[in-house]
Design an enzyme around this catalytic site. Structure first.
Site, PDB file in Angstrom:
ATOM      1  N   GLU A 198       0.798  -1.146   0.033  1.00  0.00           N
ATOM      2  CA  GLU A 198      -0.078  -0.053   0.089  1.00  0.00           C
ATOM      3  C   GLU A 198       0.858   1.318  -0.052  1.00  0.00           C
ATOM      4  O   GLU A 198       1.761   1.442   0.694  1.00  0.00           O
ATOM      5  CB  GLU A 198      -0.815  -0.019   1.347  1.00  0.00           C
ATOM      6  CG  GLU A 198      -1.847   1.081   1.160  1.00  0.00           C
ATOM      7  CD  GLU A 198      -3.299   0.896   2.060  1.00  0.00           C
ATOM      8  OE1 GLU A 198      -3.484  -0.145   2.432  1.00  0.00           O
ATOM      9  OE2 GLU A 198      -3.865   1.740   2.468  1.00  0.00           O
ATOM     10  N   ASN A 241      -3.329  -2.133   7.575  1.00  0.00           N
ATOM     11  CA  ASN A 241      -4.666  -2.229   7.226  1.00  0.00           C
ATOM     12  C   ASN A 241      -4.568  -3.993   7.110  1.00  0.00           C
ATOM     13  O   ASN A 241      -3.811  -4.401   6.218  1.00  0.00           O
ATOM     14  CB  ASN A 241      -4.981  -1.681   5.705  1.00  0.00           C
ATOM     15  CG  ASN A 241      -5.229  -0.188   6.049  1.00  0.00           C
ATOM     16  OD1 ASN A 241      -5.868   0.261   7.154  1.00  0.00           O
ATOM     17  ND2 ASN A 241      -5.063   0.663   5.063  1.00  0.00           N
ATOM     18  N   GLU A 322     -10.715   4.429   9.256  1.00  0.00           N
ATOM     19  CA  GLU A 322     -10.499   4.101   7.910  1.00  0.00           C
ATOM     20  C   GLU A 322     -11.041   2.569   7.695  1.00  0.00           C
ATOM     21  O   GLU A 322     -10.447   1.886   6.768  1.00  0.00           O
ATOM     22  CB  GLU A 322      -9.348   4.268   7.240  1.00  0.00           C
ATOM     23  CG  GLU A 322      -9.176   5.742   7.063  1.00  0.00           C
ATOM     24  CD  GLU A 322      -7.531   6.114   6.437  1.00  0.00           C
ATOM     25  OE1 GLU A 322      -6.699   5.273   6.279  1.00  0.00           O
ATOM     26  OE2 GLU A 322      -7.502   7.117   6.129  1.00  0.00           O
ATOM     27  N   ARG A 372     -12.146  17.216  10.730  1.00  0.00           N
ATOM     28  CA  ARG A 372     -11.205  15.929  10.935  1.00  0.00           C
ATOM     29  C   ARG A 372      -9.946  16.445  12.044  1.00  0.00           C
ATOM     30  O   ARG A 372      -9.486  15.379  12.196  1.00  0.00           O
ATOM     31  CB  ARG A 372     -10.847  15.483   9.509  1.00  0.00           C
ATOM     32  CG  ARG A 372      -9.691  14.466   9.717  1.00  0.00           C
ATOM     33  CD  ARG A 372      -9.638  13.810   8.388  1.00  0.00           C
ATOM     34  NE  ARG A 372      -8.404  12.873   8.186  1.00  0.00           N
ATOM     35  CZ  ARG A 372      -8.189  12.383   7.088  1.00  0.00           C
ATOM     36  NH1 ARG A 372      -8.842  12.470   5.816  1.00  0.00           N
ATOM     37  NH2 ARG A 372      -7.004  11.874   7.199  1.00  0.00           N
ATOM     38  N   LYS A 396       0.832  11.175  13.562  1.00  0.00           N
ATOM     39  CA  LYS A 396       1.299  11.722  12.340  1.00  0.00           C
ATOM     40  C   LYS A 396       1.738  13.079  12.520  1.00  0.00           C
ATOM     41  O   LYS A 396       1.158  13.621  13.438  1.00  0.00           O
ATOM     42  CB  LYS A 396       0.168  11.390  11.373  1.00  0.00           C
ATOM     43  CG  LYS A 396      -0.031  10.063  10.870  1.00  0.00           C
ATOM     44  CD  LYS A 396      -0.919  10.223   9.576  1.00  0.00           C
ATOM     45  CE  LYS A 396      -1.245   8.742   9.063  1.00  0.00           C
ATOM     46  NZ  LYS A 396      -1.932   8.455   7.787  1.00  0.00           N
ATOM     47  N   ASP A 401      -2.948  14.502   7.303  1.00  0.00           N
ATOM     48  CA  ASP A 401      -2.479  13.169   6.714  1.00  0.00           C
ATOM     49  C   ASP A 401      -1.271  13.515   5.758  1.00  0.00           C
ATOM     50  O   ASP A 401      -1.506  13.253   4.689  1.00  0.00           O
ATOM     51  CB  ASP A 401      -3.768  12.370   5.954  1.00  0.00           C
ATOM     52  CG  ASP A 401      -3.260  10.990   5.721  1.00  0.00           C
ATOM     53  OD1 ASP A 401      -2.313  10.548   6.128  1.00  0.00           O
ATOM     54  OD2 ASP A 401      -4.146  10.437   4.738  1.00  0.00           O
ATOM     55  N   GLU A 423       5.257  10.047  13.642  1.00  0.00           N
ATOM     56  CA  GLU A 423       5.125   9.247  12.349  1.00  0.00           C
ATOM     57  C   GLU A 423       5.202  10.261  11.044  1.00  0.00           C
ATOM     58  O   GLU A 423       4.564  11.441  10.965  1.00  0.00           O
ATOM     59  CB  GLU A 423       3.704   8.412  12.254  1.00  0.00           C
ATOM     60  CG  GLU A 423       3.627   7.617  10.863  1.00  0.00           C
ATOM     61  CD  GLU A 423       2.349   6.615  10.948  1.00  0.00           C
ATOM     62  OE1 GLU A 423       1.851   6.584  12.131  1.00  0.00           O
ATOM     63  OE2 GLU A 423       1.893   6.388  10.023  1.00  0.00           O
ATOM     64  N   GLU A 429       3.466   9.537  -0.676  1.00  0.00           N
ATOM     65  CA  GLU A 429       2.157   9.313  -1.004  1.00  0.00           C
ATOM     66  C   GLU A 429       1.554  10.722  -1.693  1.00  0.00           C
ATOM     67  O   GLU A 429       1.071  10.606  -2.796  1.00  0.00           O
ATOM     68  CB  GLU A 429       1.539   8.575   0.051  1.00  0.00           C
ATOM     69  CG  GLU A 429      -0.082   8.787  -0.074  1.00  0.00           C
ATOM     70  CD  GLU A 429      -0.744   8.273   1.157  1.00  0.00           C
ATOM     71  OE1 GLU A 429      -0.224   7.882   2.156  1.00  0.00           O
ATOM     72  OE2 GLU A 429      -2.131   8.137   1.053  1.00  0.00           O
TER      73      GLU A 429
END
Ligand code: GCW
Length: 870
Positions: A198, A241, A322, A372, A396, A401, A423, A429
């Protein structure tokens, strides 16, 4: 542990005796950067400080043996590359590797410091009489680690300094005694058992294939070696995940082999676990963390794992996030879930990294208070003090994100009785997916150095995660790396893996210093090369921010799809909460306490006082915190809308400059690397134009306000495909519209769009047409002369379309659309360009683009652009 600062590097004098001053004239390595060597390609070094050639370890454990092997390997490569026999002869004496305890025993006269911290090292050298010829027989260099891992880090530190000194420069800054700033220094991989990764952009998994651990784990060893060289001591190998299958007995056997492969390099295996495992694979009716059977299941599972992997570092958990199951299903808290795992792991010395990335992805866009960004603090702050001592909350860096620009998460200051780790993403990404050069150390440094002023005192994020600010025993940095069989997929992206390790070891290092170290070890020690590459690295993140999102809107990429090309509306009007709330009048999220979501109130008072009033909010985060009109004036005096135009033209220009700077290195570096990166930077420059045009035309239309400099909406030299005389090509609306010039393009075969994405998901077949060739023609009416002609086309997967450019029926050039770019419909993910240079044109000439579709690549294109050559 990390509550004290690491010892400041001290100058040393003994090093001048260790053969320093040998400047080797080894030719530049002729081979390209290969996947297995990266920055540890010692043969490339052109200058070297040498240590005595007889290297041995005092202990017999595998980690000390690795240190010996590495020191020999380094010396061996350098010697092979042309060290003179005279120099080689001068390298007598011994290099000794051992733990402090072993050294004290073997060399009672050597003053090993009593205050060596865990994983730290101390390097001792006896003076050398003959500086020109190197050291004589009786000289001694000792690398003493507080433990075996420390000894290994000392060996790598010695090699690093030896490899990065300026040829001939006096060497003054060799660290003699160091220890890592924080105990947790892990990379996380998001690998799936089937071998996919991922958010991985460097090929398939090095760990897994077809549902199990790969037979050949040699690349895992090579990876562990790279990690150890920058002080990384943990590697979580599976995706957060869908982690349940990784606790099946067969899989644990395979995982034990991975642990074996990494152990000699001091890298401990960690695993992501699914909190619902007791139910999913354990056959229990529940996974309620407070259920006694569930607790017993975890305790037994942990015992089974430790029987196979006695030094497992711990578990990472993504829960209630998620779509991943979590304790909320039973009305339990993250602390309840984390503590069950922590209690099972504690007797074995394992830790739990519980991710604070917990939020509701079904938020109501019409609710102006929904946010959020608030989620992590709202959920975790009330739990401060409730986590077991071997739990670390993994946060994070920003509240959303991994965006190119977002503020530091306020949660770092919101937990004071809880261990914390930061993190970051090494895999890019949202930042160009390694197709774009984006050096991330400056972004991470900005977060690490940010002073949150908790309790109205100095509490920079780096000191919080070191455990120093609030007296915590554990803390650290986690880098989501997602390496594949081609590592990160791009040679220069490896600077990010390197930088992550160096910053986790010492967050006080500067981004520039790390860039220079990496360049010297990876590319060349030539001062001009180092200066050029470092400048490029340092320019790359600001450039990326300039041509993508702006003023804190976040990246503005396609957040419901590829996370790569531009798609402004994908962030809006859905439950994901990455909103920027733009309309004809203005833009930005009001997160103030007074009128907005109240997010600002999560920061300590001094920081909240800076963000709350629009007047004191820093420009780069303005739209993250405030909703303002397009005509709002920034501190610079420029309006927001003019900033949008200016920054995007500037960003595209900066991207082009990266390529121009690299071009100056021709002949000075490895030719294969030169050619490879040249092609990448050319692509990046053209994709930056796609970004620029998408953002500029979208907000020009939205705001209705013209660009003061007249650029927005005007493209001199551009001829649109939809305006051409078309044979076979059909005009279609590109989705999102801003990804094509004026929203339209032409295609020689069937295309789908995102609203038909369900079609793709359902059928897993893409539309194909029988092969056909289509033509678009324009009559040139500009002045005569030599020009570069760029064709902007969509390079889709599932086939290789062919293109041809003719002038007056005479072929100029042809090319194949064979690059692998994301998404299956024509958009900003796959809009790319081919440029024919130096074409002579005169008024009345007929230009024609011919496209031949192939498979599901319909040979779609957007425009041609004619620019004066030279
Ligand atoms: O940024 C998002 C990614 C997901 C990832 C998630 C996370 C592993 O798009 O792919 O899932 O973050 O961090 O959990």
């Amino acid at each position: 542990m990390a509550s004290g600062r690491r010892t400041a590097p001290r100058k040393i004098d003994f090093f001048v005796g260790l053969g320093l001053g040998f400047v080797m004239s080894a030719a530049l390595a002729a081979h390209a950067q290969t996947a297995d060597r990266a920055w540890l390609s010692y043969a490339r070094h052109t200058a070297h400080t040498l240590y005595p050639r007889h290297v041995r370890a005092l202990g017999s454990n595998a980690i000390e043996q690795s240190a010996v092997q590495e020191l020999r390997h380094n010396l061996g490569d350098v010697l092979t590359e042309g060290l003179s026999a005279r120099a080689e002869g001068g390298l007598g004496g011994q290099t000794i590797v051992g733990t402090a305890e072993e050294v004290r025993k073997a060399f009672p006269g050597v003053p090993v410091p009593a205050d060596l911290k865990p994983e730290g090292y101390w390097i001792y050298g006896a003076p050398c009489a003959d500086r020109v010829n190197g050291c004589g027989e009786h000289n001694l260099l000792i690398i003493a680690g507080s433990d075996a891992r420390g000894a290994l880090y000392g060996a790598f530190a010695l090699i690093r300094v030896a490899s990065t000194i300026d040829p001939g420069a006096p060497h003054e800054a060799m660290p003699r005694q160091e220890h890592p700033a924080m105990p947790i220094r892990w990379v996380d991989e998001w690998d799936n058992a089937n071998g996919t990764i991922e958010r991985g952009y460097g090929g398939p998994s090095i760990f897994f294939e077809d549902g199990h651990v790969r037979d050949d784990l040699s690349q895992v060893s090579a990876y562990a070696r790279l990690l150890a060289s920058v002080g990384i001591n943990g590697c979580n190998v599976n995706n957060v995940n869908g982690a349940a299958p990784f606790l099946e007995p067969e899989m644990i056997k395979g995982l034990a082999r991975i642990a074996d492969a990494m152990r000699p390099w001091g890298v401990r295996l960690a695993l992501s676990v699914d909190i619902a495992s007791p139910q999913k694979i354990g056959g229990l009716k529940t996974f309620d963390p407070l259920d006694p059977q569930v607790k017993a299941w975890w305790a037994a599972k942990v015992n089974d794992i430790y029987a196979a992997i006695p030094d497992l570092a711990g578990f990472t958990v993504k829960a209630d996030s998620e779509g991943q199951p979590g304790p909320a299903s039973y009305g339990r808290s993250p602390a309840d879930a984390a503590n069950v795992l922590a209690n099972a792991l504690a007797p074995q010395g394992g830790v739990v990294l519980y991710r604070a990335f917990v939020y509701n992805n079904h938020l109501d866009y019409s609710d102006l208070k929904a946010d959020r960004a608030r989620a992590a603090y709202d959920i975790f702050h009330p739990l401060d003090g409730k986590f077991a001592s071997n739990v670390i909350v993994q946060i994070k860096y920003g509240p959303i994100d991994f965006q190119a620009e977002e503020p530091v998460s306020p949660l770092f200051a919101g937990l004071r009785k809880t261990n914390e780790a930061m993190e970051v993403q090494i895999t890019q990404e949202y930042l160009g997916q390694q197709r774009h050069l984006v050096y991330l150390a400056p972004l991470w440094k900005e977060k690490l150095d940010f002073d949150l002023r908790a309790e109205n005192r100095s509490t920079p994020v780096k000191e919080i995660i070191e455990g120093k600010s609030f007296g915590r025993l554990l803390g650290g940095m986690i880098g989501v790396s997602c390496v594949g069989r081609d590592w990160l997929g791009a040679p220069l992206a490896m600077a990010n893996l390197y930088a992550f390790g160096r910053l986790a070891w010492n967050p006080d290092l500067s981004a520039e210093q790390i860039a220079a170290e990496w360049t010297r070890q990876t590319i060349s020690n030539d001062p001009q090369v180092v200066a050029t590459v470092d400048r490029m690295l340092m320019q790359s993140w600001p450039a990326y921010v300039d041509y993508t999102g702006f003023l804190g809107t976040q990246t503005l990429t396609d957040i419901t799809g590829s996370h790569y090309g531009p798609n402004i509306e994908s962030s809006e009007r859905n439950g994901w909460g990455q909103w920027h709330r733009d309309d004809a009048k203005g833009i930005g999220m009001d997160r103030t306490v007074a009128t907005g979501t109240g997010f600002v109130g999560q920061y300590p008072p001094e920081i909240a006082r800076m963000y709350e009033p629009v007047a004191t909010n820093p420009d780069n985060l303005l739209l993250f915190f405030h909703h303002v009109p397009w005509t709002y004036k920034l501190h610079s005096g420029k309006t927001v809308i003019q900033y949008v135009y200016d920054s995007h033209y500037k960003g595209a220009q900066e991207a082009a400059e990266l390529g121009a700077e690299w071009a100056t290195l021709e002949g000075k570096i490895d030719p294969a690397l030169f050619a490879d990166e040249s092609a990448r930077l050319k692509y990046q420059a053209c994709h930056a134009i796609v970004w620029r045009d998408a953002i500029v035309q979208y907000f020009l239309k939205e705001s209705g306000i013209a660009d003061d400099k007249g650029r927005a909406g005007h493209f001199p030299g551009r001829m649109e495909a939809e305006d051409a005389r078309l044979t076979g090509f059909k005009v279609f609306d590109v989705d999102p519209w801003e990804d094509a010039s004026r929203g339209k393009a032409v295609t020689c075969g069937p295309v789908i769009n995102p609203s038909e994405d369900s079609y793709w998901r359902r059928t897993h077949t893409l539309p194909t047409a029988s092969p056909s060739t289509c033509t678009a023609q324009w009559t040139y009416s500009g002045p005569g002369g030599r020009f570069n002609i760029a064709v902007q086309y969509f390079d889709l997967q599932g086939g290789v379309a062919q293109f041809k450019l003719d002038v007056n029926g005479k072929p100029i050039t042809s090319w194949a659309a064979d690059t692998k770019l994301p998404s299956f419909w024509p958009n900003g993910d796959n809009s790319t360009r081919y440029t024919a240079n130096d074409v002579f044109l005169k008024p009345g000439d007929v230009l024609s683009v011919e496209g031949t579709n192939n498979g599901s690549d319909p040979a779609a294109f957007d425009y041609i652009e004619i620019e004066p050559a030279g």
